[in-house]
Enzyme design. Structure first.
Site: not given
Ligand code: F6P
Length: 542
Positions: A268, A505
């Site tokens: 991400g 989470k």
């Molecule tokens: O904060 C955790 C995380 O998994 C990041 O690594 C990532 O960039 C963000 O959440 C958003 O995740 P997604 O693109 O799956 O919504």
């Protein structure tokens, strides 16, 4: 307990060397070597990297380079670039470098070349961007799209948002681009309060398409759109998705024809040069986006092929190790002297802290050394009037990266010279300070002398580039991506997972029904959390 790193000959030599040089002052290092400024510098891709104002000697650099060899940095770089599954906890390749590889390159994942797919998605993004920019893509009622809202969080927000701000000079000023990330409804409400749904396109960006914040914001966006357009068919004209999860995108109600894909081998926080950058591409146009990718690729090639003693990400990473692990510095300040880089330190915060904020090594052993630093900062000169006092005269050692440009796209006289005068003056003041004798010689009253003395010896890197273009932004981001990789390699940690964000989470998901329920819930948390939840439930309607 992981002790391997601290047993390496180069590590032990660095420890012994540290005892010898820890008190050396930059004043004497410069006085003893009139060519220090040139000798401790490297240049590549229109980036001049001056690391002479660091508390290092030739021997320090030699030992750090030896450390890079002893941790097999060269082999690790090759492993990443060749698509090996170096993200061992998730069994994934780590191939953000494939996102900017030229069309004719070949990078294999499980025996399959991924580069053609990357270029297919880029072409789909380009076509779509051109259609929106030209007005060919219309909203449901036939009006032109004038507002682009990216909904995403973390890596699906910070990258495109930072880059949109950084490249605003190159953006189409007829388009309004906004970024909604926080689950706080205020973020969404403020983003749309002056917009017309008929002219607004939402890009729902989520690698997993399961993220609470993003899906909540996307649902609110859907409601907001339908409240005016009153027809489900409008969704296809006002919503597109960027994701790796086709099933969840379809479940949400977005036509997968309007989905831009990417892959599990893109982390991400390493993803804004993938389809996650769609909002940016619409804003700056495909040509500028491709220029940015070329900049990324140029830095990738520099990193992959340049000997370590001239390799910018390697030097930046190793110097960071020196302060983090030997001087015990806990933070690094990122100080861009360019208003367009307003969000650069926030972006690097996730890139660095989510990557290298780990306490176990690749084999799962608890480390007995420090890993990733705290990253923070804001653009100069604003920071000078806020927190620089502590860097100059406080009790903490804060290594700083100063980033500046020789040319400005906004040559409003005399601003740029004033900005850059401050840029140069700060690293000079931090390095050399002002002695008590010098303060006294200015005629300062005795009682003020200690207060007006600057010890100096505060280390800085200077990154001086020609101009902030799309290509230069790509180079700078890749520089820091690879710096993070160099450090993660030295620390023998997995820079590419982020399990640390999971627990919060899970617990939030447990609390949501306790806040939503009409009945008094049977709270089974600790006494602090129980009281806080009860108080919130009692007072929220006030
Ligand atoms: O904060 C955790 C995380 O998994 C990041 O690594 C990532 O960039 C963000 O959440 C958003 O995740 P997604 O693109 O799956 O919504």
């Amino acid at each position: 307990m992981s002790t391997t790193l601290t047993q390496l000959p180069s590590w032990r030599a660095l420890e012994a060397h540290f005892q010898k040089v820890r008190d050396l002052h930059l004043r004497s290092l410069f006085a003893d070597d009139p060519r220090r400024g040139e000798r401790f510098s490297a240049e590549a891709e229109n980036i001049y990297f001056d690391y002479s104002k660091n508390r290092v000697t030739d021997e320090t650099i030699q030992l750090l380079l030896k450390l890079a060899d002893e941790v097999n940095l060269r082999q690790r770089i090759d492993a990443m670039f060749s698509g090996e599954k170096i993200n061992v906890t998730e069994q994934r390749a780590v191939l953000h470098v494939a996102l900017r590889a030229p069309k004719d390159a070949s990078i294999l994942v499980d025996g399959q070349n991924v580069v053609p797919e990357v270029h297919q998605v880029l072409e789909k993004m380009s076509n779509f961007s051109n259609r929106v920019r030209s007005g060919e893509w219309k909203g449901f009622t036939g009006k032109r799209i004038r507002n682009i809202i990216n909904i995403g969080i973390g890596g699906s927000d910070l990258g495109p948002h930072m880059a949109y701000d950084a490249l605003r000079h190159y953006s189409d000023r007829n388009l309004t681009c906004r970024f909604v990330s926080n689950v706080d409804g205020t973020d969404f409400a403020e983003a749309v309060h002056d917009l017309d749904p008929e002219e607004t396109l939402f890009i729902v960006s989520s690698k997993t398409f399961t993220t609470l914040e993003t899906l909540t914001n996307a649902r609110s966006a859907r409601d907001w759109t339908l409240a005016k357009l009153r027809d489900e068919k409008a969704i296809a004209k006002h919503f597109v998705a960027v994701s790796t999860n086709e099933k969840e995108v379809a479940k949400f109600g977005i036509d997968t024809e309007n989905m831009f894909g990417f892959w599990d081998w893109v982390g991400g926080r390493y993803s804004y040069d993938s389809a996650i950058g769609l909002s940016l591409m619409i804003a700056i146009g495909p040509e500028n986006f491709y220029d940015m990718l070329a900049g990324f690729h140029a830095m990738d090639e520099h990193f992959r092929t340049t000997p370590f003693e001239k390799n910018l990400p390697v030097l930046l990473g190793l110097i960071g190790i020196w302060y983090n692990n030997f001087f015990g510095a806990e933070t690094v300040a990122i100080l861009p002297y360019d208003q367009y880089l307003d969000r650069f330190s926030a972006y690097l915060q996730q890139l660095d802290m989510e990557s290298d904020g780990k306490h176990v090594d690749l084999e799962g052993n608890t480390v007995n050394y420090q890993t990733g630093p705290i990253i923070w900062g804001q653009p100069g000169t604003n920071g000078q009037h806020a927190f620089y006092q502590l860097i100059h005269q406080g009790t903490k050692l804060i290594p700083c990266d100063f980033i500046g440009f020789c040319q400005t796209p906004n040559p409003v006289k005399p601003h740029h010279d004033l900005l850059m005068a401050n840029f140069f003056a700060q690293t000079e003041a931090l390095a050399f300070g002002k002695t008590a004798e010098e303060v006294k010689a200015d005629g300062v009253a005795d009682f003020q002398v200690p207060h007006r003395t600057f010890e100096g010896n505060h280390p800085t890197n200077t990154i001086l580039a020609d101009r902030l273009t799309p290509s230069m932004l790509g180079k700078l981001v890749a520089l820091y991506e690879h710096k993070v990789f160099v450090q993660g390699t030295v620390w023998n940690i997995n820079s590419f997972d982020q399990w640390g964000v999971e627990l919060g989470k899970v617990l939030a998901n447990r609390i949501i029904p306790e806040l939503e329920s009409e009945q008094q819930p049977d709270l089974k948390h600790d006494s602090s959390t129980n009281t806080l939840i009860s108080r919130y439930r009692n007072l929220r309607k006030a």
